[in-house]
Motif scaffolding. Structure first.
Motif, PDB file in Angstrom:
ATOM      1  N   CYS A  19       0.774  -1.179   0.124  1.00  0.00           N
ATOM      2  CA  CYS A  19      -0.071   0.039  -0.101  1.00  0.00           C
ATOM      3  C   CYS A  19       0.797   1.210   0.046  1.00  0.00           C
ATOM      4  O   CYS A  19       1.462   1.455   0.944  1.00  0.00           O
ATOM      5  N   LYS A  20       0.866   2.025  -1.061  1.00  0.00           N
ATOM      6  CA  LYS A  20       1.670   3.194  -1.171  1.00  0.00           C
ATOM      7  C   LYS A  20       0.827   4.455  -1.133  1.00  0.00           C
ATOM      8  O   LYS A  20      -0.260   4.705  -1.267  1.00  0.00           O
ATOM      9  N   ALA A  21       1.423   5.601  -0.657  1.00  0.00           N
ATOM     10  CA  ALA A  21       0.999   6.871  -0.493  1.00  0.00           C
ATOM     11  C   ALA A  21       1.361   7.877  -1.598  1.00  0.00           C
ATOM     12  O   ALA A  21       2.704   7.681  -2.094  1.00  0.00           O
ATOM     13  N   PHE A  50      -3.932   6.686  -0.832  1.00  0.00           N
ATOM     14  CA  PHE A  50      -3.420   5.544  -0.326  1.00  0.00           C
ATOM     15  C   PHE A  50      -4.062   4.510  -1.462  1.00  0.00           C
ATOM     16  O   PHE A  50      -5.314   4.287  -1.703  1.00  0.00           O
ATOM     17  N   GLY A  90       1.871   5.923   5.778  1.00  0.00           N
ATOM     18  CA  GLY A  90       1.151   4.838   5.914  1.00  0.00           C
ATOM     19  C   GLY A  90      -0.230   5.096   6.540  1.00  0.00           C
ATOM     20  O   GLY A  90      -0.451   6.197   7.127  1.00  0.00           O
ATOM     21  N   PRO A  91      -1.238   4.294   6.284  1.00  0.00           N
ATOM     22  CA  PRO A  91      -2.571   4.517   6.763  1.00  0.00           C
ATOM     23  C   PRO A  91      -2.812   4.225   7.935  1.00  0.00           C
ATOM     24  O   PRO A  91      -3.710   4.646   8.877  1.00  0.00           O
ATOM     25  N   VAL A 119      -7.374  12.316   3.657  1.00  0.00           N
ATOM     26  CA  VAL A 119      -6.964  11.115   3.297  1.00  0.00           C
ATOM     27  C   VAL A 119      -8.132  10.398   2.534  1.00  0.00           C
ATOM     28  O   VAL A 119      -9.309  10.237   2.781  1.00  0.00           O
ATOM     29  N   TYR A 178      -8.800   6.491  -0.212  1.00  0.00           N
ATOM     30  CA  TYR A 178      -8.346   5.218  -0.107  1.00  0.00           C
ATOM     31  C   TYR A 178      -8.917   4.619  -1.646  1.00  0.00           C
ATOM     32  O   TYR A 178     -10.119   5.084  -1.938  1.00  0.00           O
ATOM     33  N   CYS A 183       3.008  -1.480   4.317  1.00  0.00           N
ATOM     34  CA  CYS A 183       2.895  -0.179   4.191  1.00  0.00           C
ATOM     35  C   CYS A 183       3.761   0.885   4.995  1.00  0.00           C
ATOM     36  O   CYS A 183       4.534   0.043   5.910  1.00  0.00           O
TER      37      CYS A 183
END
Length: 570
Positions: A277-279, A294, A331-332, A341, A343, A355
């Motif tokens: 999981c990337k930002a 994310f 990360g989330p 934020v 998703y 992440c």
């Protein structure tokens, strides 16, 4: 037209700044000349091509009851302020002040001008529906103009605007325009153009289509499903991801020293990008507020989808210490920075992901979205990928191709009529806002696209319908009286019959003459030369090399006339 009098030079060398063939050939062939970045002057051959394209478009627009008008190039900013676009449109809109200090804009599109023209006229339902269109020079301050006439700053466009009293009426007319566009592109020589669902962008509206010429040099990416026929611009195509259920692993914070990229982290953790999981971090143009998206690590963010969701423009973030974000380690899970934020739907059901750990040099492993982030809301923010799942038939069959947008149509709804106060009284004397449609074709871009689709290494291969001339008469050795007299007579005879002829009467070598003829790309070529004259004939050749025959001198006129008529009738 005699070539000896034609303004503009032709030359052999490919210009170093021409990245695509159509650009190079149109510069080499004396069609246009660079003036400034994204701005060109047109010589006579290109003007004739564009005029023929305009005539085709005008014919098809008139057939669906279009009325030709013309709007100003320079417009008062007050019109754009009425619609709300003066501030919302970015730097592509050229703003300036006149000598009296009044704010002005150079029109890059004319929805506001169209509403201003007809809002007093259209005050009763009895006046509807109607469509107005124009051919006009526009200016769009493109950040990266390229590829000659494919992406420019100044251009000529046909834009049309229809007005309706019901969505059903708009949809019926939209369908008429859709099919008119198919006819336009077929008549112009690129019937292979396809229509794809698209994003409405700054135009607004509920439904839009782009007409795309598929070519490797195109700037747009098109998602096509060969299984069901689905077609869409990747900016509008829904990206569908299916995550398999797995047994939950323990969420762990692990040390990842100096590992900032997805590739570095996945290699260090012996994992894959699909299991990460990337930002992706942006800032809003209006206030520089941070937006953290994310998304699954193997996918790319689709900025158009993100902009549409936020309803405002964004730009890649410059992350500061004060932001509370840790670049490379965002990360989330347990993120306490004061940011928006979001998703992506690719994470829905994602399990055992790695992440960012929200502290330098640390990442989490074992992240399971439903367990660790149960309140997350998911939306589609990713670009569809080659081999992806088709949004229509749900098969893993998507093919992503490149294409040039040669036209577009939009269902605008009441975006402009409502903001600009255009109303009408319906049958019950109730005030309502007209519903609009918008339909555009870039004339110069279409000319360049036809050249891009139909050329060889020597020059364009113009279709008869838009070729600058229909016949190219080459008088080899005009110093020979017999050849010169015959060529002059044939030139006059063809012209009197209404056939468009470019007559090369220059005293140049046959090699130069034929090289220039290839660059002109005219469909039918007649070669009058000493060898042919001795045999009592002329050579008749088509630019696409499909025909090459010797024709008796007395039959040349009739043969060529028939070839032109048959080509135009196809």
């Amino acid at each position: 037209m005699k070539l000896s009098k034609l303004v503009g030079d032709r030359f052999k060398e490919r210009p170093s700044d021409c990245v695509i063939d159509s650009h190079a050939l149109m510069v080499r062939g004396g069609y246009m000349k660079y003036v400034a970045n994204g701005i060109y002057s047109q010589y006579m051959p290109l003007r004739r091509v564009c005029q023929k394209i305009e005539a085709i478009i005008r014919d098809e627009m008139d057939k669906i009851d279009g009325q030709e008008v013309q709007f100003p190039v320079a417009l008062p900013a007050s019109l754009w302020e009425e619609s709300g676009r003066y501030e919302s449109v970015g730097s592509e809109l050229l703003r300036f002040k006149d000598r009296n200090g009044s704010k002005m804009v150079l029109g890059m599109t004319h929805e506001e001008a169209a509403v201003q023209l007809v809002r007093e006229y259209g005050q009763t339902y009895a006046k509807y529906p109607f469509m107005i269109y124009q051919f006009q020079t526009k200016f769009r301050d493109e950040a990266r103009p390229r590829a000659g006439l494919i992406r420019v700053r100044e251009f000529t466009m046909k834009d049309a605007y229809s007005f309706h009293t019901s969505q059903e009426d708009l949809e019926e007319y939209y369908d008429k325009c859709y099919h008119a566009y198919e006819r336009i592109f077929a008549r112009a020589g690129i019937p292979e153009t396809i229509a794809v669902a698209s994003d409405s962008g700054m135009m607004g509206g509920s439904l839009s289509h782009e007409f795309m010429l598929l070519t490797p040099v195109g700037e747009d990416s098109i998602a096509v499903c060969p299984e069901c026929g689905y077609k869409a611009n990747v900016e509008a195509a829904e990206n569908i991801v299916e995550n398999e259920a797995e047994e939950y692993q323990e969420l762990k914070l692990v040390s990842t020293p100096n590992m900032h990229t997805i590739e570095e982290v996945c290699e260090f953790l012996n994992s894959s990008a699909e299991k990460s999981c990337k930002a992706v971090v942006y800032q809003k143009n209006s206030n520089d507020e941070y937006v953290v998206l994310f998304i699954r690590g193997d996918l790319e963010a689709n900025e158009t989808k993100l902009t549409n969701f936020l309803k405002e423009e964004i730009h890649p973030a410059e992350i500061t210490l004060e932001s509370g974000l840790h670049p490379g380690f965002i990360g989330p899970y347990k993120m306490d920075a004061n940011v928006t934020v979001l998703y992506d739907s690719s994470l829905k059901g994602g399990c055992n992901l790695c992440c960012g750990g929200n502290q330098d040099d640390y990442h989490y492993t074992g992240l399971c979205m439903e367990r660790d982030l149960p309140d997350a809301e998911y939306h589609d923010f990713a670009k569809i990928v080659d081999g992806g799942i088709c949004p229509c038939c749900k098969k893993k069959a998507i093919k992503v191709s490149r294409g040039i947008e040669v036209g577009n149509i939009f269902q605008l709804g009441t975006k402009y009529t409502k903001s600009m106060g255009m109303k009408y009284l319906d049958k019950d004397s109730k005030e309502k806002y007209p519903i609009m449609g918008c339909y555009g074709i870039g004339v110069g871009r279409l000319a360049a696209s036809v050249c891009e689709a139909h050329h060889d290494e020597y020059g364009p291969i113009w279709p008869m319908t838009i070729a600058p001339w229909q016949v190219h008469l080459c008088c080899v050795r005009p110093d020979n009286e017999e050849i010169k007299n015959y060529s002059d007579g044939l030139y006059e005879q063809l012209q009197n019959a209404g056939i468009e002829v470019l007559y090369d009467d220059r005293k140049v070598s046959a090699g130069v003459m034929f090289s220039d003829a290839d660059l002109m790309g005219i469909p039918v070529r007649i070669i009058a030369s000493p060898r042919n004259m001795k045999e009592g004939c002329c050579e008749v050749v088509t630019r696409d090399k499909s025909v090459r025959e010797k024709v008796a001198l007395e039959d040349v006129f009739a043969t060529v006339q028939k070839m032109v008529q048959e080509a135009l009738a196809r």
